[in-house]
Design a protein around this motif. Structure first.
Motif: not given
Length: 451
Positions: A96-100, A227-233, A293-295, A429-437
């Protein structure tokens, strides 16, 4: 914000000081035990082995290969040796992060070609190449489980008695070795956090933690509640949507404003479970075939004896200076406890921070000063940032100043390779696009010239 005390002129009595800053001739080699052969342990080994006149490193890894959580296993539960499956990878996971920004600062990631969000198998290939590049095999002991770590007094200083056991021959006598320092690198994504949900024991469908999720095809045509909306959820809900009939993402955070698949619905937290139905806090209920359970996960250090005086209270580990160094026993350190970070870059800063303390090129404040600094950081989080107690080691956007502070305190100019501004820019930049799309952001590609 991170609080920094003025450097004290004397070592705390338990600090190891084998050499002076000018590295005189009478340097004594330090034996260092590294617990865990995942990314954190390999990073520790890389920098320790780069100074063979100062350190003799031994990495203990209980599984049959290096890589830690990046070692995907299709099975769950326990492995053929009776050890709990460590990895939480699922079959189609991509980073969920670019390899760069997933790289160690001294070894670019070539795996995955021009793709930025690479497969978990490619991250493992990178870690194996890291081992080969820096010739780390010689210090790694696979299939060796650390049973206990205990401080002992040696020549007026704290040493460490480390007891290990063969995983292959569990009935053989354990081996006891003494070390001058211990780096705990056993990861934080292996022991699931199971929440208490009224009526869960009556649920007639499948209940599992995200730790054991592997294949979306197993949920074909089903109604699934996560259950849970972190990265895993979020990641698993998106992995499921093409196979499940309905996916409900239950969480307490503000609703995701991004466009989501038609069969993926956000719902409030879970109030209770009754047989085949899940009731949410707003009074709605849905029929469900499965509950995932993504807790999150718990910190777990079963090998640390009570004499180590390490406390774990709802995801807060104390007493640690800068989330890393034990304030009473500074030769005991923890690499990679912090989260919501670019892990490999940050680990490299933490390792070199610890080594500066061991070598004496950085003189630590007194125990009292370090404890006070740690408490101020915690109070700042809880009171000014209004973070909950279990966010004690969460960094997020604070990671950049944190890394710069470790480098500054360690006075390690070489460590600045992990704090280049371009890494922060890419992360944001990655965080922005992860939230937008969230459905499509992993199709984006990045290129960092010269890195």
């Amino acid at each position: 914000m991170f609080y920094t005390q003025k450097i004290h002129i004397d070592f705390h009595s338990d600090c190891i000081c084998y050499c002076s800053p000018d590295f005189g001739a009478n340097i004594k080699m330090m034996k260092v035990a590294v617990i865990g052969g995942g990314a954190a342990g390999l990073c520790a080994a890389r920098y320790l082995c780069a100074k063979p006149k100062l350190y003799q490193a031994t990495v203990y890894e209980q599984s049959e290969q290096i890589g830690g959580t990046w070692v995907y296993r299709d099975d769950v539960g326990k492995d053929k040796y009776g050890q709990p499956i460590h990895s939480s990878m699922y079959s189609r996971l991509r980073t969920n992060l670019p390899k760069e920004v997933m790289l160690f600062p001294d070894l670019p990631i070539a795996e995955g070609g021009k793709t930025s969000f690479i497969k978990h198998t490619e991250v493992l290939q990178y870690l194996n190449r890291y081992v080969d590049t820096f010739h780390l095999q010689k210090c790694i002991q696979l299939l060796t489980r650390v049973e206990s770590v205990k401080p002992v007094t040696k020549c007026g200083k704290t040493a460490w008695e480390v007891t290990v056991q063969s995983v292959v021959n569990p009935d053989s006598p354990p081996t006891v070795n003494q070390f001058d320092a211990v780096m705990v690198c056993n990861g934080q994504y292996a022991v699931p956090n199971w929440p208490s949900i009224p009526g869960l024991e009556t649920f007639t469908g499948k209940v599992m933690h995200s730790h054991d999720y592997r294949h979306p095809e197993h949920f074909r045509g089903q109604s699934v509640v996560l259950l849970g909306a972190g990265n895993s959820g979020i990641d698993i809900s998106l992995d499921l949507h093409a196979y499940a009939e309905r996916v409900y993402l239950s969480h307490l955070h503000p609703l995701l404003q991004a466009s989501l698949p038609a069969n993926l619905q956000q719902v409030p937290g879970i109030k209770s479970v009754r047989e085949g139905r899940v009731e949410f806090t707003d009074g709605r209920s849905v029929a469900a075939d499965a509950l995932i359970l993504c807790t999150g996960y718990l910190y777990d250090f079963p090998f640390l004896t009570p004499e180590c005086e390490v406390s774990v209270d709802r995801k807060r580990v104390t007493p640690l200076y800068k989330h890393v160094i034990h304030t009473k026993f500074p030769s005991l350190s923890f690499i990679g406890l912090v989260w919501r970070i670019c892990p490999f870059l940050l680990m490299s800063c933490q390792v070199r921070f610890v080594m500066a303390a061991l070598e004496g090129t950085m003189i630590l404040p007194s125990k009292e000063e370090m404890d006070a600094d740690t408490q101020r950081d915690y109070d700042y989080r809880c009171k000014e940032l209004n973070m909950p107690h279990h966010y004690a080691h969460k960094l997020g956007d604070m990671q950049w100043e944190y890394c710069k502070e470790l480098v500054r305190l360690a006075n390690d100019v070489d460590a600045e390779d992990a704090t280049k501004p371009i890494f922060e820019e890419l992360y944001l930049d990655c965080s922005y696009w992860r939230s937008q799309d969230p459905l499509n952001y992993k199709t984006r590609t990045y290129e960092l010239p010269g890195i």
